[in-house]
Design a protein around this motif. Structure first.
Motif, PDB file in Angstrom:
ATOM      1  N   UNK A  34       0.857  -1.179   0.000  1.00 16.55           N
ATOM      2  CA  UNK A  34       0.000   0.000   0.000  1.00 16.55           C
ATOM      3  C   UNK A  34       0.896   1.233   0.000  1.00 16.55           C
ATOM      4  N   UNK A  35       0.615   2.174  -0.867  1.00 15.65           N
ATOM      5  CA  UNK A  35       1.479   3.335  -1.025  1.00 15.65           C
ATOM      6  C   UNK A  35       0.675   4.628  -0.935  1.00 15.65           C
ATOM      7  N   UNK A  36       1.395   5.688  -0.592  1.00 15.30           N
ATOM      8  CA  UNK A  36       0.749   6.997  -0.571  1.00 15.30           C
ATOM      9  C   UNK A  36       0.777   7.604  -1.969  1.00 15.30           C
ATOM     10  N   UNK A  37       0.434   8.876  -2.079  1.00 15.12           N
ATOM     11  CA  UNK A  37       0.358   9.529  -3.387  1.00 15.12           C
ATOM     12  C   UNK A  37       1.708   9.574  -4.079  1.00 15.12           C
ATOM     13  N   UNK A  38       2.820   9.551  -3.305  1.00 15.64           N
ATOM     14  CA  UNK A  38       4.163   9.584  -3.887  1.00 15.64           C
ATOM     15  C   UNK A  38       4.710   8.182  -4.160  1.00 15.64           C
ATOM     16  N   UNK A  39       3.904   7.150  -3.939  1.00 12.81           N
ATOM     17  CA  UNK A  39       4.348   5.795  -4.185  1.00 12.81           C
ATOM     18  C   UNK A  39       5.210   5.217  -3.093  1.00 12.81           C
ATOM     19  N   UNK A  40       5.177   5.791  -1.891  1.00 12.29           N
ATOM     20  CA  UNK A  40       6.024   5.313  -0.800  1.00 12.29           C
ATOM     21  C   UNK A  40       5.188   4.509   0.180  1.00 12.29           C
ATOM     22  N   UNK A  41       5.836   3.515   0.784  1.00 12.75           N
ATOM     23  CA  UNK A  41       5.184   2.650   1.753  1.00 12.75           C
ATOM     24  C   UNK A  41       5.488   3.169   3.158  1.00 12.75           C
ATOM     25  N   UNK A  42       4.474   3.255   4.005  1.00 12.06           N
ATOM     26  CA  UNK A  42       4.639   3.839   5.337  1.00 12.06           C
ATOM     27  C   UNK A  42       5.485   2.950   6.241  1.00 12.06           C
ATOM     28  N   UNK A  43       5.272   1.646   6.168  1.00  7.05           N
ATOM     29  CA  UNK A  43       6.008   0.718   7.020  1.00  7.05           C
ATOM     30  C   UNK A  43       5.689  -0.707   6.625  1.00  7.05           C
ATOM     31  N   UNK A  44       6.298  -1.647   7.330  1.00  9.34           N
ATOM     32  CA  UNK A  44       6.087  -3.056   7.007  1.00  9.34           C
ATOM     33  C   UNK A  44       4.628  -3.456   7.135  1.00  9.34           C
ATOM     34  N   UNK A  45       3.859  -2.713   7.961  1.00  8.77           N
ATOM     35  CA  UNK A  45       2.443  -3.044   8.130  1.00  8.77           C
ATOM     36  C   UNK A  45       1.618  -2.720   6.874  1.00  8.77           C
ATOM     37  N   UNK A  46       2.232  -2.049   5.912  1.00  6.13           N
ATOM     38  CA  UNK A  46       1.540  -1.725   4.658  1.00  6.13           C
ATOM     39  C   UNK A  46       1.933  -2.697   3.538  1.00  6.13           C
ATOM     40  N   UNK A  47       2.474  -3.833   3.876  1.00  6.13           N
ATOM     41  CA  UNK A  47       2.863  -4.836   2.875  1.00  6.13           C
ATOM     42  C   UNK A  47       2.106  -6.129   3.140  1.00  6.13           C
ATOM     43  N   UNK A  48       1.441  -6.640   2.082  1.00  2.00           N
ATOM     44  CA  UNK A  48       0.754  -7.931   2.158  1.00  2.00           C
ATOM     45  C   UNK A  48       1.624  -8.965   1.461  1.00  2.00           C
ATOM     46  N   UNK A  49       1.936 -10.065   2.176  1.00  6.10           N
ATOM     47  CA  UNK A  49       2.850 -11.079   1.656  1.00  6.10           C
ATOM     48  C   UNK A  49       2.532 -12.390   2.362  1.00  6.10           C
ATOM     49  N   UNK A  50       3.166 -13.498   1.996  1.00  5.47           N
ATOM     50  CA  UNK A  50       2.822 -14.782   2.625  1.00  5.47           C
ATOM     51  C   UNK A  50       2.903 -14.786   4.137  1.00  5.47           C
ATOM     52  N   UNK A  51       3.785 -13.955   4.728  1.00  6.59           N
ATOM     53  CA  UNK A  51       3.878 -13.922   6.193  1.00  6.59           C
ATOM     54  C   UNK A  51       2.758 -13.098   6.810  1.00  6.59           C
ATOM     55  N   UNK A  52       2.163 -12.183   6.035  1.00  8.68           N
ATOM     56  CA  UNK A  52       1.046 -11.353   6.501  1.00  8.68           C
ATOM     57  C   UNK A  52       0.105 -11.162   5.317  1.00  8.68           C
ATOM     58  N   UNK A  53      -0.698 -12.178   5.000  1.00  7.95           N
ATOM     59  CA  UNK A  53      -1.439 -12.170   3.735  1.00  7.95           C
ATOM     60  C   UNK A  53      -2.649 -11.238   3.701  1.00  7.95           C
ATOM     61  N   UNK A  54      -3.055 -10.677   4.847  1.00  9.75           N
ATOM     62  CA  UNK A  54      -4.271  -9.863   4.841  1.00  9.75           C
ATOM     63  C   UNK A  54      -4.000  -8.459   5.363  1.00  9.75           C
ATOM     64  N   UNK A  55      -4.483  -7.484   4.608  1.00 10.85           N
ATOM     65  CA  UNK A  55      -4.487  -6.091   5.010  1.00 10.85           C
ATOM     66  C   UNK A  55      -5.881  -5.544   4.728  1.00 10.85           C
ATOM     67  N   UNK A  56      -6.246  -4.399   5.293  1.00  8.72           N
ATOM     68  CA  UNK A  56      -7.547  -3.818   4.951  1.00  8.72           C
ATOM     69  C   UNK A  56      -7.669  -3.605   3.446  1.00  8.72           C
ATOM     70  N   UNK A  57      -8.582  -4.320   2.814  1.00  6.26           N
ATOM     71  CA  UNK A  57      -8.832  -4.166   1.387  1.00  6.26           C
ATOM     72  C   UNK A  57      -7.980  -5.038   0.496  1.00  6.26           C
ATOM     73  N   UNK A  58      -7.018  -5.813   1.066  1.00  3.84           N
ATOM     74  CA  UNK A  58      -6.109  -6.616   0.238  1.00  3.84           C
ATOM     75  C   UNK A  58      -5.925  -7.993   0.869  1.00  3.84           C
ATOM     76  N   UNK A  59      -5.906  -9.025   0.030  1.00  2.00           N
ATOM     77  CA  UNK A  59      -5.597 -10.367   0.498  1.00  2.00           C
ATOM     78  C   UNK A  59      -4.774 -11.063  -0.580  1.00  2.00           C
ATOM     79  N   UNK A  60      -3.644 -11.683  -0.162  1.00  2.00           N
ATOM     80  CA  UNK A  60      -2.760 -12.352  -1.108  1.00  2.00           C
ATOM     81  C   UNK A  60      -2.566 -13.802  -0.681  1.00  2.00           C
ATOM     82  N   UNK A  61      -1.830 -14.560  -1.502  1.00  2.00           N
ATOM     83  CA  UNK A  61      -1.600 -15.979  -1.233  1.00  2.00           C
ATOM     84  C   UNK A  61      -0.602 -16.168  -0.092  1.00  2.00           C
ATOM     85  N   UNK A  62      -0.659 -17.330   0.534  1.00  2.00           N
ATOM     86  CA  UNK A  62       0.194 -17.625   1.679  1.00  2.00           C
ATOM     87  C   UNK A  62       1.483 -18.354   1.303  1.00  2.00           C
TER      88      UNK A  62
END
Length: 663
Positions: A34-62
């Motif tokens: 998840x990125x802001x208007x400049x394309x930057x990620x706020x922190x690791x909590x804004x990344x959906x990946x197999x170790x954290x597959x669910x974020x608000x509005x996003x779900x990825x494979x495990x």
């Protein structure tokens, strides 16, 4: 209709819950940031990946897999999220590939809630990169859109996360790979070897891109409309890494694409095979690429294969240049965004840190632009090599006047699939000229514009002379590619201004009647042709073709009109419009030589006529556009070599065959 995106191209999204399907052909890690208007990620909590597959509005494979389904709901994203980057990465570990080179190109499709495919993108051109930002979904003026990015990173996920401004990039990348390694035993196996994996790649070559007037002459919109091209992929199949072989049989040339039912019904025969690609000879050096072969495209005959191959070259060049332009635009936008970030802080606008940031932005821009140029040069070189072997093999209907095939001309026994009416090129590769083909029988009339081109300063009399000679040569070409007796050429030259250009047609004897002159000649010729159209239409509609008058010329008709609207009154103009609209359906086609400015006296009455005809020019002009990405192609008419007698020679053969056919 699915939008097949090229790198940098974007497409609007419905803004509702959607799914992103990934087919990679080999196990990959799929994630999202998840990125802001400049394309930057706020922190690791804004990344959906197999170790954290669910974020608000996003779900990825495990786990790593060859096929993924990612869920995205724009309405559920955090308020300050304006971009979502869809990323793919290769699993790390012993025996794992270190880059995408030699692996199947990942394919991504964005689908709506009902499963309808909205947009798709094949990530081509990857070599040593082990991670890639494949797609970017972003919010622009309240509308969500998807952009094909294809930005790869040789240093993997760590470099990708760092490029988005994540401080703990290496830590997060290691955590992702650790989780992936732990679940490797359960990874989904890649699909078996077989045809290209997605449905779009199995489409056959349909009607060629009959060039349309640059979308009405207007400039391209900011966001290109969805494209559903019937051609092939830009990137060639096979290994395109340095020293690897090149397979000129592009994915879009799959033989299964052209299976059609035979006449009379029944099951279609097996799809026609494509010609094999020539293997490098023993004299070729190590790593030499395979040689292109004329006729290396699907089709039931050599003519059809060459026809499809020409359109394939056209489509590939259009897409390659679109990818290049989009990549440069993306590089420009990225540099702008990074420079804006430097200037956003008044205290950091000057000084060594600011200068260093600007230098980094410029260096990234240069690297991206150079990478795009290298990809374009590679693709264009392949297409030029293919064009060099295709051009000499073309039959007369598709060949230039300087092709030796015209010197060995003999009247055909069958009408060809298409006719070459000129060449097309793009400024990025002006030396690569692609034939502009129109289907036969002509479903749309042709208009040779004798007016001054945009921004041109050519002499008006010279332009008119060139238009007359261009029309005469084109009429001769149309006549020559038809079997004897299957096309009748009729000419209107009210003032006799085109007498010199028409001399080869008149002297050869291919005309059943002399060119019609004066207002009476115009009226007589138009009356005869409109009556023919009316009779044939009524006979066909009522199923009474046997009742047509025995003296009616049932051969296809090509009417060539010079100096329009000179010698035309209101009735004649209406008849000409009628022929342009209704004639092609019953074998009557129009070739008009006119300057639109000289016809302004008729007002908007003629607007439908201009729109019904394909506008060609007597001098090179960039007024044509392809139906996929809307490039402004430079059209160049076919010129007879100076001093050549090829046209009179061809017409003499055609006239002799016509006399023999009529007994």
């Amino acid at each position: 209709m699915t939008a097949e995106l090229v790198r940098g191209q974007n497409h609007p999204l419905p803004g509702t819950r959607m799914e992103i399907r990934v087919t990679a052909g080999t196990p990959v890690v799929a994630g999202a940031t998840l990125n802001d208007a400049q394309g930057r990620i706020r922190g690791a909590e804004w990344a959906a990946h197999p170790a954290a597959p669910r974020l608000p509005g996003v779900e990825v494979s495990r786990r790593a897999a060859a096929v993924h389904r990612l869920a995205l709901d724009p309405g559920a994203l955090p308020e300050d999220v304006e971009r979502v980057s869809i990323l793919l990465a290769l699993p790390a570990g012993a025996g794992a590939p270190t880059g995408f080179s030699g692996l199947p190109a990942p394919f991504l499709a964005v689908t709506g809630p009902d499963g309808t495919e909205i947009a798709s993108y094949t990530v081509t051109g990857l070599t040593t990169e082990s991670a890639v930002v494949a797609l970017e979904l972003y919010l622009r003026r309240g509308v969500w859109k998807v952009r094909a990015v294809g930005q790869g990173y040789a240093d993997g996920l760590a470099a990708l996360f760092a490029d988005q401004g994540l401080a703990e990039a290496h830590t997060l990348a290691a955590a992702v790979q650790e989780v992936v390694a732990a679940g490797a035993d359960d990874a989904v196996a890649p699909p078996p070897e077989g045809p290209v994996r997605h449905a779009a790649a199995s489409r056959g070559t349909a009607e060629g891109p009959a060039a349309a007037p640059r979308r009405g002459g207007a400039s391209l919109p900011e966001d290109p409309p969805p494209a559903d091209p019937p051609g092939r992929s830009v990137a060639p199949s096979g290994d395109t890494s340095p020293g690897g072989t090149i397979d000129y049989r592009h994915p879009r040339r799959a033989p299964a694409a052209t299976g059609t039912a035979p006449p009379g019904g029944g099951s279609p025969p097996p799809a026609p095979p494509t010609q094999p690609t020539a293997e490098p000879g023993p004299e070729a050096g190590a790593g030499a690429g395979a040689q292109p072969v004329a006729g290396d495209a699907p089709g039931w005959s050599l003519e059809e294969r060459l026809h499809n191959q020409v359109w394939g070259i056209f489509e590939d060049l259009a897409r390659s240049v679109a990818a290049y332009r989009s990549a440069v635009d993306f590089a420009d936008a990225r540099r702008e965004r990074e420079l804006d970030g430097v200037l956003a802080d008044p205290q950091a606008r000057v000084g060594p840190a600011a200068a260093e940031a600007r230098a980094r932005a410029e260096a990234k821009h240069s690297a991206l632009a150079e990478q795009a140029r290298a990809a374009l040069e590679r693709d264009a070189a392949q297409l030029e090599a293919e064009a060099e072997v295709v051009e000499p093999a073309l039959p007369p209907a598709l060949a230039r006047w300087d092709n030796p095939v015209w010197h060995a001309y003999r009247p055909p026994t069958e009408r060809p699939l298409a006719l070459r009416v000129g060449d097309l090129s793009l400024p990025e590769r002006a030396g690569l000229r692609v034939p502009l083909l129109v289907r036969l029988p002509l479903e749309r009339g042709l208009w040779i514009d004798s007016g001054r081109p945009r921004g041109g300063a050519a002499d008006a009399d010279e332009l008119r002379r060139l238009a007359q000679s261009t029309a005469a040569a084109l009429a001769a070409r149309v006549l020559a590619v038809h079997p004897p007796g299957e096309l009748t050429l009729r000419i209107i030259d009210p003032a006799g201004a085109a007498a010199t250009a028409l001399l080869p047609l008149v002297e050869s004897g291919v005309l059943p009647d002399p060119p019609a002159a004066g207002a009476s000649g115009v009226a007589r010729t138009l009356e005869r042709l409109t009556q023919r159209v009316d009779l044939v239409r009524m006979a066909v509609r009522s199923g009474a073709t046997d009742a047509l008058p025995p003296d009616l010329d049932l051969a296809d008709q090509l009417l060539v009109v010079h100096d329009f609207p000179h010698g035309f009154d209101d009735r004649a103009v209406n008849q000409l419009r009628y022929l342009a609209d209704e004639g092609p359906a019953v074998g009557v086609s129009l070739l008009l030589v006119a300057d639109r400015d000289e016809a302004r006296g008729f007002g908007p009455l003629l607007d439908p006529l201009w729109r019904a005809l394909l506008r060609l020019t007597a001098v090179p002009d960039d007024h044509l556009a392809d139906p996929w990405v809307g490039h402004a192609w430079t059209y160049e008419p076919l010129r007879v070599p100076v001093g050549s007698q090829v046209v009179p020679q061809v017409l003499r053969h055609a006239a002799a065959a016509r006399r023999a056919a009529h007994g």
